[in-house]
Scaffold this motif. Sequence first.
Motif, PDB file in Angstrom:
ATOM      1  N   ASP A 428       0.990  -1.155   0.003  1.00  0.00           N
ATOM      2  CA  ASP A 428      -0.091  -0.010  -0.154  1.00  0.00           C
ATOM      3  C   ASP A 428       0.906   1.315   0.061  1.00  0.00           C
ATOM      4  O   ASP A 428       0.686   2.277  -0.534  1.00  0.00           O
ATOM      5  N   ASN A 455      -6.946  -7.369  -2.517  1.00  0.00           N
ATOM      6  CA  ASN A 455      -7.681  -6.237  -2.583  1.00  0.00           C
ATOM      7  C   ASN A 455      -6.898  -4.994  -2.604  1.00  0.00           C
ATOM      8  O   ASN A 455      -7.103  -3.886  -3.110  1.00  0.00           O
ATOM      9  N   THR A 456      -5.489  -4.871  -1.879  1.00  0.00           N
ATOM     10  CA  THR A 456      -4.505  -3.812  -1.924  1.00  0.00           C
ATOM     11  C   THR A 456      -4.058  -3.717  -3.391  1.00  0.00           C
ATOM     12  O   THR A 456      -4.183  -2.620  -3.671  1.00  0.00           O
ATOM     13  N   SER A 459      -6.771  -2.394  -5.672  1.00  0.00           N
ATOM     14  CA  SER A 459      -7.215  -0.785  -5.167  1.00  0.00           C
ATOM     15  C   SER A 459      -6.032   0.040  -5.851  1.00  0.00           C
ATOM     16  O   SER A 459      -6.160   1.017  -6.367  1.00  0.00           O
ATOM     17  N   SER A 462      -6.120   0.550  -9.634  1.00  0.00           N
ATOM     18  CA  SER A 462      -7.124   1.343  -9.778  1.00  0.00           C
ATOM     19  C   SER A 462      -6.754   3.141  -9.560  1.00  0.00           C
ATOM     20  O   SER A 462      -6.786   4.015 -10.467  1.00  0.00           O
ATOM     21  N   GLN A 463      -6.251   3.245  -8.256  1.00  0.00           N
ATOM     22  CA  GLN A 463      -6.035   4.558  -7.935  1.00  0.00           C
ATOM     23  C   GLN A 463      -4.630   5.161  -8.580  1.00  0.00           C
ATOM     24  O   GLN A 463      -4.328   6.355  -8.662  1.00  0.00           O
ATOM     25  N   ALA A 470      -5.990  -3.633 -13.318  1.00  0.00           N
ATOM     26  CA  ALA A 470      -6.850  -3.775 -12.106  1.00  0.00           C
ATOM     27  C   ALA A 470      -8.117  -4.610 -12.582  1.00  0.00           C
ATOM     28  O   ALA A 470      -8.257  -5.794 -11.724  1.00  0.00           O
ATOM     29  N   SER A 487     -14.513  -4.635   0.485  1.00  0.00           N
ATOM     30  CA  SER A 487     -13.346  -4.067   0.185  1.00  0.00           C
ATOM     31  C   SER A 487     -12.652  -4.289  -1.424  1.00  0.00           C
ATOM     32  O   SER A 487     -12.148  -3.244  -1.916  1.00  0.00           O
ATOM     33  N   THR A 488     -13.144  -5.423  -1.861  1.00  0.00           N
ATOM     34  CA  THR A 488     -12.764  -5.794  -3.313  1.00  0.00           C
ATOM     35  C   THR A 488     -13.613  -4.702  -4.211  1.00  0.00           C
ATOM     36  O   THR A 488     -12.797  -4.487  -5.119  1.00  0.00           O
ATOM     37  N   LEU A 490     -14.974  -1.954  -3.381  1.00  0.00           N
ATOM     38  CA  LEU A 490     -14.551  -0.541  -3.396  1.00  0.00           C
ATOM     39  C   LEU A 490     -13.251  -0.383  -4.015  1.00  0.00           C
ATOM     40  O   LEU A 490     -13.254   0.766  -4.458  1.00  0.00           O
ATOM     41  N   GLY A 491     -12.383  -1.247  -3.825  1.00  0.00           N
ATOM     42  CA  GLY A 491     -10.986  -1.174  -4.755  1.00  0.00           C
ATOM     43  C   GLY A 491     -11.208  -1.123  -6.185  1.00  0.00           C
ATOM     44  O   GLY A 491     -10.407  -0.312  -6.684  1.00  0.00           O
ATOM     45  N   SER A 526     -19.491   5.165  -3.727  1.00  0.00           N
ATOM     46  CA  SER A 526     -18.466   4.890  -4.514  1.00  0.00           C
ATOM     47  C   SER A 526     -19.055   4.615  -6.195  1.00  0.00           C
ATOM     48  O   SER A 526     -18.543   4.896  -7.048  1.00  0.00           O
TER      49      SER A 526
END
Length: 935
Positions: A428, A455-456, A459, A462-463, A470, A487-488, A490-491, A526
């Motif tokens: 992260d 998930n990390t 995400s 994606s970010q 992703a 979390s998946t 949202l990521g 989201s």
Amino acid sequence: MKKLSKYGYKALFFCPSLSNKISQHVPPLHLSSHTLFPKDNFFITYGKAQVCAYTSPATHQLFDKMPQRRIQDFKNRKGDEIFELVNMVKEKPDILSASQVHGLVLKVGMLAHLPTVTTFLIIYSRAKNLSSSMTLFAEIVNKDIVTWNAIMTACIENNFFGFAVNIFAEMVNEGKQFDSATLVIVISALSNMRELRKGLVVHCLSMKMGMLLDSILGNALIDFYAKCSHLSSSECVFLEIECKDVVSWNSVISGCLYNCHPEKSLLYFKQMATLEKGADSVSLSCAIAASACLDEFGCGQAIHGWGIKLGYEERRHLSVANSLISLYSQSGDADAAEYIFNKMEYMDIITWNSMINGFALNGKISDAFDALHEMQFIRTTEPDAVTLISIIPLVAEFMLLRDGKAMHAFTMRRDMGAELSMMNALMDMYFNCGRVKDAEQLFLNMPKKDKVSWNTIISGYSQNGWCREAQSLLKKFHSGNSECSLSTLLGILPACDSPNLIQFGKLIHSWEVKLGFVNNVILVNSLMYMYICCGDLVASFKLLEGIAYTADVDSWNTVISGCTQTGHFWEALNAFKLMRLKSNIIHDTITLVNIIPAFGNLELTCEGKSIHALALKTSAGQDIRVQNALTTMYGKLSDMESATSVFELCLYHNLCSWNCMISALAQNKNSKEAIEFFHLLDFEPDEITMATILSACRQLGIIRHGKQIHAHLIRSGFYINAFVSAALVDMYSSCGRLDIAHQVFQSSAERSIAAWNSMISAYGFHSNGQKAIDIFHEMIDSGLTPSKVTFINLLTACSHTGLVDQGFWYYNHMLDEFGVQCSTEHHVCMVDMLGRSGRLHEAYSFIKELPSPPDPGIWGALLSACNYHGDLQLGKEVASILFLLEPENVGYHLALSNIYVATGSWKEAGELRDIVHIKGLKKSAAYSIIDLGSS
């Protein structure tokens, strides 16, 4: 014999107290050493701090009670002395001393004495040499219960829990008798192994043998079921114990906390408090931890006071102090936490972890790093995984890449690579610092991966704009029969950030409904943001309407910020108006920070001042983020007097404040003042400062200032930033040095879309349209997706060099080939391109065929072309349209006047100028700048 003397000397050196006991040197046993494993302490983790809640009594108590067995076979004085010597070694076991005493016992023939040989099982276990204990155990002929218990406990001491269970099975198979202590030891091993089924068998066995009356066994069972996440069974065992002691209560209290039931933990604690025995340090620490979990800080303070009254002052009771530090840190009272920390006489790793995490929670970043430094280099306490997991998020938040790399290296040196939570935190951190490849490499090299790992990275991709990667990784994750969590989802949603990705976003939405997250406000927020980014505002507002009764201020902020960031400013204002009609929703600082830019971009001066007044009516008006947004807004409204006023009235400034002010000056062509502000800067400039000031240098055309800033960028390391390199390309290109601009572009370590756009613009500006097209295709081949600005620059380059057919092709394929929606700016470029090439009537037809009413700027481009080519008839028609759309714009009047003059229509030109004079319209005076300095 020399070898024996050497070992004998070492034994005396390591244990001087034995020098008068050992009369001669004996050969040591050649023993293998094993890895030192940590003891099995029961830690409760809440937040990022640990509290030692309870330690199972099964292991150490039995070891310590074994020396109480009396010597029966050796009544002489020599036997007593030797047995005393063995016990001395047991208290502070040392492999060399143990070897010497073992040899002495063997020589005098006491090794057949069961208490002595059992004690040696203990000694070798505590010296972390389990293999010697096992070898010695195998040589014992007549083993009693204590001997069997000792070897099983030795296995547990060394974290070989399976060995202990196997030994118990062997004991039962051989028909050996066992007692309640045996079962306590076996339950302790199964507890660490989380073997629920085998534990149930042992529980049944204890019931069959009538051993449940032993409270120690009952306490071990409470602990076992709690660790196996079977809290209901744990509570049943607790209720069945007739004579509950403090350990019984502590076991159920800590078990509830371990199983995420802090409310039950507090309930049991209150029941315990009514008893005569009251609470001890373990009970207090668990109750304080439960209060922190429930945010019942008042309750935690009351327990703190009661603990002091009972004599458990935090200075001398470590577990209580550690819990209090975490309690006060989570409540926001960092000073109280630090006060307790400074009072403590002894600090363990949990203490330091709690304090570091407390500093981090309360924004005391420098204090957190200072504590980490003191912990390592002054108090010589080595950080563990929890320490690093507390500090790495700070490194990620402030993008301290160098510190993050140092911590990564530390984890490798300390063999912490197997710690999943550590690797996930480091991954992260790399993503937050923009080092996608480093994070990816870390993920690929992880021997084990959990859901958080997947998930990390999803995400993180994606970010950082790696949308395709992703999406591909999500499909791979799902194909492995892994269940997607909240979390998946949202990521992955940030990866759907453009119109051509909306279908994938809709699939995620369907997935969310299928998984039952339809009423989760966070996920709905989201999804709303995703639809706005993909251009489907209708779907976003429908979702908002669907959660009208549960929507909070964050939901409205999501819609407002999404509309503002994607250029839908009117929609953002409408959402803000609707929000204010809701009686249960009150705008906050985030609302204002996101809505203020809309007023600036729409050039709504009066409304902008109204929002300023609204901000001043609340405490949000004093927030530095709101003040910075207001400075930027007034800059866009060309009201530099108000922008300066807001800046000067700020109680304190941060670097963002200066950046906003410098940017506002540069946007309003006050480049000289922007450079003067830059010289007065109170902070170390960052990449944004440098990119802004380079823009000012570009406007002035002063290359020497730009070169000085370029030199500073190289010294500070900012030149590797993609946006700074793009600004350098712009500056050198505008100052006439296309060669240097090209060198900067080629030497850029990482080329962002902005850098490519700048280079395309530079070649277009210097009338090299074909080269601009080549650069565009290089960018596509590199894997980047073109933006709206990319096509503005490309079409402008085609316009300036007469590449009309190529320009038309790119315009017609913007959406289907490259996923970019046409906007007003692109229409202006097309009209300008057709106008420059003399195809005025084609340009007129192009405007008429536009799907929406054309913007005045589009007609303005055609009027300029009519002026350039002297087309009076078309010019008059276009001007009449513009006079209706923007009657106060003097530029349109002057352009038509120039057409009249060019065609010899002096009378009409004079009449038009009289109208301009009567209306009082004025044109801003043009000027030129000459730099007298060297280039």
